[in-house]
Design an enzyme around this catalytic site. Structure first.
Site, PDB file in Angstrom:
ATOM      1  N   GLY A 192       0.831  -1.203   0.000  1.00 23.31           N
ATOM      2  CA  GLY A 192       0.000   0.000   0.000  1.00 23.31           C
ATOM      3  C   GLY A 192       0.860   1.245   0.000  1.00 23.31           C
ATOM      4  O   GLY A 192       1.811   1.394  -0.771  1.00 23.31           O
ATOM      5  N   ALA A 428      24.862   3.091 -30.563  1.00 25.03           N
ATOM      6  CA  ALA A 428      25.378   2.740 -29.249  1.00 25.03           C
ATOM      7  C   ALA A 428      26.767   3.338 -29.020  1.00 25.03           C
ATOM      8  O   ALA A 428      27.150   3.635 -27.889  1.00 25.03           O
ATOM      9  CB  ALA A 428      25.405   1.222 -29.089  1.00 25.03           C
TER      10      ALA A 428
HETATM   11  C1  HXC Z   1      -3.288  -1.299  11.615  1.00 24.67           C
HETATM   12  C2  HXC Z   1      -2.206  -3.276  11.318  1.00 24.67           C
HETATM   13  C3  HXC Z   1      -2.054  -3.015   9.953  1.00 24.67           C
HETATM   14  C4  HXC Z   1      -2.571  -1.800   9.448  1.00 24.67           C
HETATM   15  C5  HXC Z   1      -1.157  -4.906  10.352  1.00 24.67           C
HETATM   16  N1  HXC Z   1      -1.643  -4.463  11.512  1.00 24.67           N
HETATM   17  N2  HXC Z   1      -1.406  -4.041   9.366  1.00 24.67           N
HETATM   18  N3  HXC Z   1      -2.801  -2.426  12.137  1.00 24.67           N
HETATM   19  N4  HXC Z   1      -3.171  -0.981  10.327  1.00 24.67           N
HETATM   20  N5  HXC Z   1      -2.444  -1.477   8.176  1.00 24.67           N
HETATM   21  C6  HXC Z   1      -1.568  -5.117  12.823  1.00 24.67           C
HETATM   22  C7  HXC Z   1      -2.461  -6.342  12.906  1.00 24.67           C
HETATM   23  O1  HXC Z   1      -3.728  -5.978  13.332  1.00 24.67           O
HETATM   24  C8  HXC Z   1      -1.735  -7.163  13.950  1.00 24.67           C
HETATM   25  O2  HXC Z   1      -2.046  -6.650  15.238  1.00 24.67           O
HETATM   26  C9  HXC Z   1      -0.284  -6.846  13.698  1.00 24.67           C
HETATM   27  O3  HXC Z   1      -0.259  -5.616  12.970  1.00 24.67           O
HETATM   28  C10 HXC Z   1       0.418  -7.904  12.866  1.00 24.67           C
HETATM   29  O4  HXC Z   1      -0.388  -8.161  11.737  1.00 24.67           O
HETATM   30  P1  HXC Z   1      -0.764  -9.637  11.267  1.00 24.67           P
HETATM   31  O5  HXC Z   1      -1.816  -9.524  10.259  1.00 24.67           O
HETATM   32  O6  HXC Z   1      -1.040 -10.487  12.480  1.00 24.67           O
HETATM   33  O7  HXC Z   1       0.612 -10.106  10.670  1.00 24.67           O
HETATM   34  P2  HXC Z   1       0.876 -11.010   9.384  1.00 24.67           P
HETATM   35  O8  HXC Z   1       0.006 -12.211   9.417  1.00 24.67           O
HETATM   36  O9  HXC Z   1       2.335 -11.194   9.338  1.00 24.67           O
HETATM   37  O10 HXC Z   1       0.432 -10.121   8.144  1.00 24.67           O
HETATM   38  C11 HXC Z   1       1.118  -8.941   7.838  1.00 24.67           C
HETATM   39  C12 HXC Z   1       0.328  -8.172   6.787  1.00 24.67           C
HETATM   40  C13 HXC Z   1      -1.139  -8.005   7.222  1.00 24.67           C
HETATM   41  C14 HXC Z   1       0.384  -8.941   5.455  1.00 24.67           C
HETATM   42  C15 HXC Z   1       1.046  -6.831   6.562  1.00 24.67           C
HETATM   43  O11 HXC Z   1      -1.128  -7.475   8.538  1.00 24.67           O
HETATM   44  C16 HXC Z   1      -1.915  -7.096   6.356  1.00 24.67           C
HETATM   45  O12 HXC Z   1      -2.351  -7.485   5.290  1.00 24.67           O
HETATM   46  N6  HXC Z   1      -2.126  -5.875   6.860  1.00 24.67           N
HETATM   47  C17 HXC Z   1      -2.943  -4.905   6.138  1.00 24.67           C
HETATM   48  C18 HXC Z   1      -2.247  -4.409   4.901  1.00 24.67           C
HETATM   49  C19 HXC Z   1      -3.029  -3.327   4.250  1.00 24.67           C
HETATM   50  O13 HXC Z   1      -4.013  -3.586   3.538  1.00 24.67           O
HETATM   51  N7  HXC Z   1      -2.702  -2.094   4.604  1.00 24.67           N
HETATM   52  C20 HXC Z   1      -3.390  -0.915   4.116  1.00 24.67           C
HETATM   53  C21 HXC Z   1      -2.848  -0.664   2.731  1.00 24.67           C
HETATM   54  S1  HXC Z   1      -3.640   0.666   1.992  1.00 24.67           S
HETATM   55  P3  HXC Z   1      -2.022  -7.539  16.543  1.00 24.67           P
HETATM   56  O14 HXC Z   1      -2.478  -6.638  17.623  1.00 24.67           O
HETATM   57  O15 HXC Z   1      -2.939  -8.680  16.284  1.00 24.67           O
HETATM   58  O16 HXC Z   1      -0.607  -7.995  16.707  1.00 24.67           O
HETATM   59  C22 HXC Z   1      -2.588   1.877   2.130  1.00 24.67           C
HETATM   60  C23 HXC Z   1      -3.052   3.106   1.467  1.00 24.67           C
HETATM   61  C24 HXC Z   1      -2.078   4.207   1.568  1.00 24.67           C
HETATM   62  O17 HXC Z   1      -1.553   1.773   2.684  1.00 24.67           O
HETATM   63  C25 HXC Z   1      -1.934   4.848   0.232  1.00 24.67           C
HETATM   64  C26 HXC Z   1      -1.102   6.093   0.316  1.00 24.67           C
HETATM   65  C27 HXC Z   1      -0.665   6.509  -1.040  1.00 24.67           C
END
Ligand code: HXC
Length: 533
Positions: A192, A428
């Site tokens: 993201g 080139a």
């Molecule tokens: C808040 C988050 C988070 C997020 C992870 N966590 N991503 N908290 N915001 N974006 C937290 C989880 O809740 C979890 O908390 C801890 O971090 C670890 O995450 P897990 O999912 O348990 O770990 P894992 O299985 O290793 O997976 C990692 C991951 C997954 C693949 C990164 O967490 C994931 O898909 N996260 C979301 C990714 C995403 O869609 N992000 C937004 C993108 S959009 P706990 O308390 O349980 O430990 C974006 C737009 C911006 O970024 C654009 C700007 C130009």
């Protein structure tokens, strides 16, 4: 706000301390407790999980990256201010990113490291403010900045505040581009919003098997395009170092990656106005290498390894290659000559005969521009049969991609030293830092062949009428080879400054670079140029 809280909290203690000096000890202990607590990040269990995945924690990474005990942390006690989705009940000191500065072999470097153990390293408003503070400091103080990425993107609970935070980081990336070196090391998830800051830095490095980068992950891909793909297949280190060329290099683990970042920093000046770093060299600039006299095979179609040639020319054979796994028909990277950094661009006859195609042109163009931004002289080693023909290349935009390299060399004002070892054919020849693109010192080996094209192609075009007559064609070919396939036609015109003995190449290059240290050349004023993107 934080300062206010601390004052309120500590002021009674301070009053009492004047009456009872033992309270001072208590105050110091509380500070140490708070620090200890902050250093634990998301807690022991999450740290253990991080280790179990083969990853170090943010602070362990910084310790390896920086000189021993040199790291000064900023904003250790910063916490987010979100109140939605129960976030008001969940605060962790540091808010998922460790920021500060330290030294790498004695030179100041700023760093921020995402802490995956805290909210998955996700970016909140305050987390972004910590990063932008460090970006601002790095720019103000003209020192490199390194970002260590291991995060889940925008802090979902913060919504647009997180998006705004990303925007602030991106803007600073752009303003710092070309002023200070910016390096990104991807050491875990990077998805993201997290991908675009690295994409605007000078270099991206990845750790194999534990890191991946993509704009949208496998689940979204499945929903939108119905493709089934794993995170590794979508954005793992092997994809980004070979196919997409997003990453400049990959390493087997965190430790290796961080130690290699130290090595890279040693090559780079602190900013676009700083001197090149100069390290003690144990390799004599006058050294000759007789084996270079026979490195080019007698048959023009037989390859040789340009890596070997580079190793024989530069200090102690030390070459930090950039994009080693992508467009291998051209080599780019940093080395030193007499202790000072030089950027090397070299056609690689071992791969596709060293031809220039779209990928090679883009790869080298970006590298040339990096060197030019930071006043790093460029040494170009030429053995190129031309641009790659074919529909795939033409449809893929070879004209524009080739023009990128041409443009990059032509606009570069840094010292440019060029050695033609064998072929320099067609467009080139012009592109590869020729005299016509303001090459400062252009040498050719006696084995050089500088011409519009190779003998076979040339004779078939200019003596088309003789094609059925093998004897005539053979005679014409011989005539063409003798006249054009040598460095002397170019040398007669001054396009080549000197035809040199291969064994003297290091000495010649060292002397040329020393002579060019005072080079001063400016392009006409412009807001910025319009390189064919
Ligand atoms: C808040 C988050 C988070 C997020 C992870 N966590 N991503 N908290 N915001 N974006 C937290 C989880 O809740 C979890 O908390 C801890 O971090 C670890 O995450 P897990 O999912 O348990 O770990 P894992 O299985 O290793 O997976 C990692 C991951 C997954 C693949 C990164 O967490 C994931 O898909 N996260 C979301 C990714 C995403 O869609 N992000 C937004 C993108 S959009 P706990 O308390 O349980 O430990 C974006 C737009 C911006 O970024 C654009 C700007 C130009």
């Amino acid at each position: 706000m934080l300062a206010l809280c601390l004052c309120k909290e500590w002021s009674p203690l301070l009053k009492r301390q004047t009456r009872k000096p033992t309270h001072m000890k208590h105050i110091l202990e509380r500070l140490e407790e708070r620090r200890e607590n902050a250093r634990l990040g998301g807690g022991k269990a999450r740290i253990a999980a991080q280790h179990q995945r083969g990853k170090l924690t943010a602070r362990e990474r910084i310790d390896l990256l920086m000189d021993h005990n040199s790291f000064e942390e900023f904003d250790m006690f910063v916490q987010h201010r979100a109140t939605d989705f129960g976030m008001e009940k969940s605060h962790v000191s540091g808010d998922g990113v460790v920021c500060g500065w330290g030294t790498v072999n004695g030179r100041v470097v700023f760093v921020f490291a995402k802490d995956f153990t805290v909210f998955g390293g996700s970016l909140s408003e305050t987390h972004a403010q910590k990063i932008t503070k460090i970006q601002d400091m790095a720019l103000k103080n003209r020192a490199p900045i390194i970002g260590l990425f291991d995060a889940g993107g925008a802090r979902i609970q913060e919504g647009v505040a997180a998006l705004g935070g990303y925007g602030e980081v991106f803007q600073r990336n752009v303003l710092a581009s070309g002023v200070i070196p910016q390096i990104s090391l991807i050491m875990g998830p990077c998805a993201g919003g997290d991908v675009y800051s690295p994409a605007m830095t000078d270099f991206i490095f990845m750790v194999r098997d534990t890191s991946y980068m993509f704009v949208t992950g496998p689940d979204v891909v499945k929903t939108v395009t119905n493709e089934t793909v794993s995170a590794e297949e979508l954005g793992g280190a092997s994809i980004h170092t070979t196919k997409s060329s997003i990453a400049d290099r990959a390493y087997d683990n965190d430790v290796e990656a961080l130690l290699q970042m130290r090595r890279l920093i040693d090559f780079l000046p602190a900013s676009n106005t700083a001197e090149l770093p100069e390290w003690p060299s144990f390799d004599n600039g006058e050294r000759i290498d007789m084996s270079l006299d026979t490195i080019v095979p007698e048959s023009p179609n037989k390859p040789y390894d340009m890596h070997e040639l580079i190793a024989k020319i530069v200090d102690e054979g030390d070459f930090f290659e950039i994009q080693e796994a992508h467009a291998k028909n051209i080599l780019t990277g940093f080395a030193r000559v007499e202790g000072r950094t030089v950027g090397i661009v070299a056609n690689q006859p071992m791969v596709l005969a060293g031809v220039l195609d779209s990928d090679a042109s883009r790869k080298a163009a970006r590298f040339v521009r990096f060197c030019d931004c930071f006043n790093i002289p460029i040494l170009t080693l030429v053995d190129v049969p031309g641009f790659l023909p074919g529909t795939a290349q033409e449809y893929g935009g070879l004209i524009k991609h080739g023009a990128k390299l041409l443009f990059a060399y032509a606009e570069a004002t840094v010292p440019k030293v060029t050695i033609i070892t064998r072929k320099a054919f067609g467009g080139a020849y012009d592109v590869m830092a020729s005299k016509h693109l303001r090459g400062d010192v252009n040498y050719a080996w006696p084995t050089a062949q500088i011409a519009v094209m190779g003998a076979k192609g040339a004779v078939e075009i200019i003596f088309r009428a003789d094609i059925g007559d093998a004897e005539k064609i053979a005679a014409r070919t011989k005539e063409y080879e003798e006249r054009f396939l040598s460095p002397f036609v170019a040398a007669e015109r001054g396009y080549i400054d000197e035809v040199i003995m291969p064994h003297s190449t290091r000495r010649r290059v060292a002397r040329a670079l020393a002579m060019l240290r005072g080079k001063s050349l400016e392009n006409p004023w412009k807001k910025h140029d319009n390189i064919p993107l």
